[in-house]
Motif scaffolding. Structure first.
Motif, short mmCIF file in Angstrom:
data_model
loop_
_atom_site.label_atom_id
_atom_site.label_comp_id
_atom_site.label_asym_id
_atom_site.label_seq_id
_atom_site.Cartn_x
_atom_site.Cartn_y
_atom_site.Cartn_z
N TYR A 1 14.06 16.28 51.02
CA TYR A 1 15.16 16.57 51.54
C TYR A 1 15.40 17.99 51.78
O TYR A 1 14.82 18.79 51.03
N PRO A 2 16.34 18.44 52.59
CA PRO A 2 16.91 19.87 52.56
C PRO A 2 17.92 20.07 51.59
O PRO A 2 18.66 18.97 51.02
N GLY B 1 21.50 15.96 61.81
CA GLY B 1 20.80 15.34 60.78
C GLY B 1 21.57 14.01 59.93
O GLY B 1 22.55 13.85 60.19
N ASP C 1 16.11 12.40 58.18
CA ASP C 1 15.76 12.89 59.49
C ASP C 1 16.74 13.91 60.18
O ASP C 1 18.07 13.69 60.21
N HIS D 1 16.97 23.39 59.60
CA HIS D 1 16.02 23.88 58.88
C HIS D 1 15.39 22.80 57.95
O HIS D 1 16.46 22.22 57.26
N PRO D 2 14.19 22.63 57.77
CA PRO D 2 13.75 21.34 56.98
C PRO D 2 13.97 21.68 55.30
O PRO D 2 13.97 20.86 54.49
N ASP E 1 12.25 19.41 64.70
CA ASP E 1 12.37 18.10 64.06
C ASP E 1 11.83 18.16 62.82
O ASP E 1 10.71 18.80 62.46
N SER E 2 12.45 17.48 61.92
CA SER E 2 11.91 17.14 60.55
C SER E 2 12.30 15.94 59.93
O SER E 2 13.55 15.44 60.08
N ASP E 3 11.55 15.26 59.03
CA ASP E 3 11.98 14.21 58.19
C ASP E 3 11.20 14.00 57.09
O ASP E 3 10.02 14.88 56.70
N GLY E 4 11.52 13.30 56.14
CA GLY E 4 11.09 13.24 54.77
C GLY E 4 11.59 12.06 54.03
O GLY E 4 12.65 11.36 54.41
N THR F 1 7.64 15.76 53.14
CA THR F 1 8.63 16.20 54.12
C THR F 1 7.48 16.55 55.37
O THR F 1 6.80 17.29 54.87
N ASP G 1 7.17 18.52 58.91
CA ASP G 1 7.92 19.53 59.66
C ASP G 1 7.14 19.97 60.86
O ASP G 1 6.00 20.04 60.88
#
Length: 388
Positions: free
Chosen positions: A175-176, A262, A282, A287-288, A303-306, A327, A329
């Motif tokens: 997570y961010p 997000g 997602d 920023h991730p 794009d980023s997800d985790g 995560t 990135d």
């Protein structure tokens, strides 16, 4: 480890800041209670002996590093006020966060970071918060992390081993961080286990800066969270979904508009002494690692997800937790697409309601999708926390 040349952009020390949570200590001390007014204080102090073993491309990075540092949470002191004024309940909170490692680079110059400074107005309509507090996007993701009172990942590539900051827990590996921001947020009254929070936030610049253009946002950033708690067949279930949205424009017509959005989500199930947690996020144009975009304006359509999965079991006063977070990135942090993973185990022992003994082992890894493995760092942290 395979040695590869790679574009690695470590986070500057200025952004390897202490991580924190919005939860108040349950054992707050009452300083005054009378005349429809109460004033309390709460706090948190921790320190760990930390041993890191780093393996990165290039022999100049490989080393074993011993430190005495804070854990995932920094040390803080908070003050709370509440006053009943007719049908309204007025409240306020201010919390001051400090590092114990200032002497490494700053002599005796300790920085005080004000993460929370807000007032609240409550009534039959719920509660309205005005001021500075943590964001709603990814909020429950971090507050439900089993490593919150531990240490977690301490990436050398991201600049977390050295300097004055804290470790990252599972930030960047699941997570961010919901960065503290100025906001006006409404929270619903209790509704049979459902809680709703919606707020407008000071927006972050996310359009390209340069030339004659000026980045701007013609609407505030909007964040929200909906959570639900229920008892089901002897189990307590807590589920949540949260999100953020904003658009950034530029007076230069050749610069693209950026939509930042997000969503975070998760569920935690507790049955007797067993706790299971799964969460994820997602994001696009965010920023991730940090929801405030780390001061970087050129996000465009990053794009980023985790996700994060954890299990914990309570053995009397002892608690054992297992954690895996990841995560992905697509290129913002290192300049190329990469995967960040953290595997961790934490064992804690509650001596009493105020003192906790904690040991935490983590293995953090970065894999560049093109260059291969960029870092593998093992971290052992043993320490204690005191809260009131």
């Amino acid at each position: 480890m395979k040695k590869n040349n790679s574009r690695i952009i470590p986070l500057s020390l200025a952004f390897a800041l202490p991580l924190c949570a919005a939860q108040h200590a349950s054992a707050a001390l009452t300083l005054y209670d009378g005349d429809n007014t109460s004033f309390t204080t709460d706090g948190y102090i921790n320190a760990f002996y930390v041993h890191n073993e780093v393996d990165r491309p290039g022999d100049q990075f490989d080393r074993r590093q011993a430190r005495v540092k804070m854990g995932f949470l920094p040390n803080y002191l908070g003050f709370n006020m509440k006053r009943q004024a007719g049908d309204l309940t007025l409240g306020a909170r201010a919390s001051f966060w400090v590092t114990i490692n200032d002497s490494e680079v700053n002599g005796t110059g300790t920085a005080i970071d004000v993460r929370q400074f807000y007032g609240t107005v409550g009534g039959g309509f719920g509660e309205v918060l005005i001021g500075k507090d943590f964001g709603l996007f990814a909020r429950s993701n971090i507050l439900r992390d089993e490593l919150l009172a531990g240490y977690g990942q301490a990436s050398d590539t991201l600049g977390l081993m050295d300097g004055t900051g804290v470790s990252f827990g599972n930030i960047g590996t699941g997570y961010p961080y919901p960065f503290p921001s100025s906001q006006i947020t409404w929270r619903s009254p209790a509704m049979s286990g459902v809680n709703i929070a919606v707020g407008i936030f000071d927006p972050y610049d996310t359009t390209e800066v340069g030339g004659a253009g000026k980045a701007y946002q013609d609407a505030p950033r909007v964040e929200s969270e909906v959570s639900y708690q229920m008892d089901l067949g002897g189990a307590t279930v807590y589920a949540w979904i949260n999100g953020a949205y904003q658009t950034s424009k530029n007076t230069d017509s050749t610069v693209d508009e950026v939509s930042s959005r997000g969503v975070g989500y998760g569920v935690q199930v507790k049955v007797a002494d067993l706790s299971l947690t799964a969460s994820g996020f997602d994001a696009k144009g965010i920023h991730p690692l940090f929801s405030n975009n780390l001061g970087q304006a050129n996000l465009q359509e990053i794009d980023s997800d985790g996700y994060l999965v954890q299990g914990a079991y309570q053995f009397g006063k002892a608690r054992l937790a297992l954690s895996y977070g990841r995560t992905d990135d697509d290129g913002l942090v290192l300049g190329s697409a990469a995967e960040y993973e953290n595997k961790a185990v934490m064992l804690s022992y509650a001596v009493n309601d105020y003192l906790n003994l904690v040991s935490n082992f983590s293995r953090f890894e970065i894999d560049d999708t093109a260059a291969g493995e960029l870092e593998s760092t093992d971290t052992l942290a043993v320490g204690a926390t005191v809260s009131w």
